[in-house]
Enzyme design. Structure first.
Site, PDB file in Angstrom:
ATOM      1  N   HIS A  58     -10.595  -6.785   9.577  1.00  0.00           N
ATOM      2  CA  HIS A  58     -11.118  -6.413   8.252  1.00  0.00           C
ATOM      3  C   HIS A  58     -12.472  -5.739   8.323  1.00  0.00           C
ATOM      4  CE1 HIS A  58      -8.016  -9.331   7.322  1.00  0.00           C
ATOM      5  NE2 HIS A  58      -8.080  -9.014   6.044  1.00  0.00           N
TER       6      HIS A  58
ATOM      7  N   GLU B 146       0.824  -1.213   0.000  1.00  0.00           N
ATOM      8  CA  GLU B 146       0.000   0.000   0.000  1.00  0.00           C
ATOM      9  C   GLU B 146       0.853   1.256   0.000  1.00  0.00           C
ATOM     10  OE1 GLU B 146      -0.796  -2.708   1.627  1.00  0.00           O
ATOM     11  OE2 GLU B 146      -2.849  -3.133   1.013  1.00  0.00           O
TER      12      GLU B 146
END
Lengths: 83, 326, 379
Positions: free
Chosen positions: B128, B59
């Site tokens: 998540h 990322e």
């Protein structure tokens, strides 16, 4: 009594029954019940008020002759209304 | 025309790629796989690997590359799979994208659009399932938006690409399958204002993103009990459109904010503070909040559902405010 | 020592504003005496006392908003000795009263200060008993400001809107809680009409009868046959009433509706019912009702016939369990002895509470009314 005085008395009787009504806009030749939202009890009270103010005893059979301001004045004049 | 939130997003990407040659999409699995949530399915085939780029699982690397591409004159759309992983590129977003305009004395704009999924409710467990929009909405230099309708899913991207500064678009993952009516000529929408999604007079429900359908559901239930709730969709989380929600609260005198984020330090807290600052003397009941329970989001289905804002909790919060004879 | 408390003048009443005391400490009162006038959304109501005695102390001042069941005065019962000596005054009278933290919303506080209303006198209905905007508005209706405002200002809350709110609350509750069933039947009013005409020829104008008097009388008599329509449903059970307090829905000029009761209507003749109805209508419209006439009804009648309505579907007034409607009396084709002839006909309808009665019993009630109206002279 003059027509004028009778007119005033009828208005006063209407005022007894419907104190909140604005009688200045009342049309003399149109039925009260269409203008003032009067029910049958109001009408009876109106007849009682006429009786108390003018001493006229209106039989039930004559109720149909008291539907407008003009008609009332005529009827009352014919039946010897007195203050 | 009936469509889904996902299809509307895909159409928005197609439009952007077609209309502006400077636009490209990059991120993990956006190309060959078609996107973790299938938003970009088919775009690689249509626009080629130059403009739809699969990136390594890094990322910090690919968000940094996107910021660099924006500085170099492109209009990149960077997809970060979910907000949970954005923690790995938070440095790029906060220290670079959000600051460069300011630190360069106005010489460097960063016209990047960063998209990410957010929210819980799919049994993906604590790591998540976060809703961290409020972290980014805290930061000057960023614009943070969150569509909750197909119309906004279709229209927010293009407007975000026109912004010379960084825009973050959050997409609540429960909404991808949301169906809705979309005008055939639906186009760009503004990124400045909140919207009244249901008018009412007794209480204002303020929410955004994945909680909008739940707030609307609660409003429907409340209506059957004689309480007319006004539902406001914030749409833009930074900068907040105070004017719209203050106007509503001044009318209804009561407010409940529904926010999937945790209560402490939440966006709901910010919204309520603005209401207390701007409409204190109009309030006829203490402002209330329905947020996620303050636990790491559980995996087990019943527990996960119990931890999240639900219509029943919203109804209960409203009923505590609206006196039975009020 | 007996207590006099704010009466509940209908299920929809939350509080009333004391307009004036009609008694002073030391006055001797008997049951039924009017001792105070209270302003409610239904207008000014004269409140009766239900116990004989001597007024010991008046506890609230005119202008105060008192919640239902709030203490207003103390009475010394008959024979109860006068306190020999006044109880020793507490050293610090204020300390004896528990200090009540005033909980009111910011909006309520602002409105109260604008209107000059003392929040200490306002009943709180909001979360945790907080005073809300609605409470202040309710207190503002008819409550003279505690401090005269600097300049005359228009009445802040529309009294008609307050009444509409009260009607809405009562009727919503009715439709929410009461499983209504509806029945209707056409009644030949011919004989009743003739009887009324004969009566009215004999009567001076002040004693004349309207058809409604016969309809009310027939309703009262029919209740004796089906008593489970007469009473109230409270605390999950039906309580049948031994007397008939006959509620009459009376529309107000300019909107709104009040249904005060003719008390102990089972004792009244047709003529007496007529007189009481005339009096009740006049006092309803001039805001001079008594507390005992409100909230005490055991069955209510709505007579919308004058408005030209054929059939009335009444909504029961909680906590009552039935309501009777009468439509317009019109000439309709009617089969009598095998021949069609025009007869005056009225449609009588009934809304019944299915928790208490069934359509079968309701039907018997309407049949009883029909039978009674066919023999008006027996009424």
């Amino acid at each position: 009594m003059t027509s004028q005085e009778l007119d005033q008395s009828v208005r006063a009787a209407l005022s007894d029954v419907a104190p909140e009504a604005d009688l200045s806009t009342l049309k003399a030749s149109v039925a009260f019940r269409d203008q003032l939202d009067l029910d049958s009890m109001d009408f009876l009270r109106f007849v009682v008020a006429l009786n108390q103010r003018l001493g006229v005893e209106v039989p039930e059979s004559d109720y149909a002759r008291l539907t407008t301001l003009d008609a009332c004045v005529t009827y009352l004049a014919d039946h010897g209304a007195h203050p | 025309m009936k469509t889904t939130f996902r299809a509307a997003l895909r159409e928005a990407h197609r439009e952007a790629l077609l209309k502006d040659p400077r636009v490209l999409l990059m991120g993990e699995d956006v190309g060959r796989y078609g996107g973790a949530y299938a938003v970009s399915k088919g775009l690689l085939e249509e626009f080629g690997p130059e403009r739809v780029r699969d990136t390594p699982l890094s990322e910090s690397g690919f968000v940094g590359a996107g910021i660099g591409a924006a500085l170099g004159g492109l209009r990149p759309i960077v997809e970060v799979m979910t907000v949970n992983f954005s923690l790995l590129c938070a440095d790029q977003i906060l220290n670079n994208a959000a600051t460069l305009l300011h630190m360069s004395g106005g010489q460097l704009n960063v016209p990047v659009v960063i998209r990410m999924a957010t929210g819980a409710g799919r049994q993906l467990a604590a790591q998540h399932s976060r809703s961290l929009e409020n972290w980014y909405a805290h930061v000057p230099g960023l614009r943070v938006v969150e569509p909750a309708t197909v119309e906004d899913a279709r229209g927010m991207l293009w407007t975000a690409l026109q912004d010379p500064d960084p825009v973050l678009i959050f997409e609540n993952a429960l909404l991808y399958n949301l169906e809705g009516e979309l005008a055939p000529d639906a186009g760009p929408v503004d990124l400045d204002t909140a919207r009244v999604r249901r008018p009412g007079k007794d209480v204002t429900l303020i929410t955004y993103g994945g909680c909008l359908p739940r707030a609307l559901e609660a409003a429907g239930q409340l209506a059957t009990r004689g309480v007319e709730a006004e539902v406001i969709d914030l749409r833009t989380l930074r900068p907040l459109d105070e004017k719209t929600f203050l106007q509503s609260v001044r009318k209804t005198k009561r407010v409940v904010v529904i926010d999937e984020g945790w209560r402490s330090g939440s966006l709901a807290a910010e919204v309520i503070t603005r209401i207390v600052e701007g409409a204190f003397y109009e309030l006829d009941a203490p402002p209330a909040r329905v947020c996620s329970e303050e636990v790491p989001i559980p995996y087990a289905r019943e527990q996960e559902q119990a931890a999240l804002p639900q219509p029943a909790k919203i109804v209960a919060a409203v009923e505590a405010l609206v006196s039975p004879h009020g | 020592m007996a207590e006099f408390r704010m009466p509940s003048l209908g299920a929809d009443m939350e509080s009333g504003t004391l307009v004036e005391w009609k008694v002073k400490p030391g006055d001797r009162v008997k049951r039924g005496d009017l001792i105070a006038t209270v302003e409610t959304v239904k207008g000014a109501i004269d409140v009766e006392v239900f116990q004989a005695g001597v007024i010991e102390k008046l506890l609230v001042e005119p202008g105060a908003v008192v919640p239902v069941n709030g203490l207003m005065a103390l009475l010394r019962g008959e024979g109860e000795p006068e306190p020999v000596s006044p109880p020793p005054a507490p050293a610090a009278p204020a300390a004896a009263e528990p200090v009540r933290h005033l909980r009111a919303s910011p909006a309520a506080k602002r409105m109260a200060s604008e209107l000059g209303i003392d929040l200490g006198q306002v009943h709180g209905s909001g979360p945790n008993g907080a005073i809300t905007l609605g409470d202040v508005q309710a207190a503002a209706v008819g409550a003279p400001p505690a401090v005269p405002p600097p300049a005359p200002r228009p009445r802040p809350v529309d009294a008609a809107a307050a009444m509409r709110g009260a009607i809405a609350a009562a009727m919503s509750r009715s439709k929410r809680e009461i499983p209504h069933y509806y029945l209707a039947t056409d009644v030949d009013f011919g004989r009743a009409q003739s009887w009324l005409e004969q009566q009215n020829v004999k009567r001076p104008v002040t004693d004349r009868l309207l058809p409604v008097a016969l309809l009310l009388r027939a309703t009262v008599v029919a209740l004796a046959e089906v008593p489970e329509l007469n009473g109230t449903f409270t605390d999950g059970a039906f309580h049948q009433s031994q007397t008939v307090n006959l509620g009459v829905a009376i529309n107000l000029r300019g909107g709104g509706l009040i249904a005060p009761a003719i008390l102990e209507a089972q004792r009244l003749t047709v003529s007496e019912l007529m007189a009481r109805l005339m009096d009740l209508v006049a006092r309803t419209r001039s805001s001079a009702l008594r507390s005992s006439e409100l909230g005490s009804g055991t069955l209510t009648v709505s007579n919308l016939g004058d408005q030209g309505v054929g059939l009335v579907f009444p909504v029961i007034q909680p906590p009552q369990v039935a309501m009777v409607g009468f439509g317009r009396i019109t000439h309709r084709p009617w089969v009598l002895d095998g021949h069609v002839e025009p007869r005056p006909v009225v449609t009588a309808s009934l809304a019944g509470d299915h928790r208490v009665s069934d359509g079968h019993r309701g039907g018997r009630f309407l049949a009883a009314i029909e039978k009674l109206l066919l023999e008006p002279e027996k009424l």
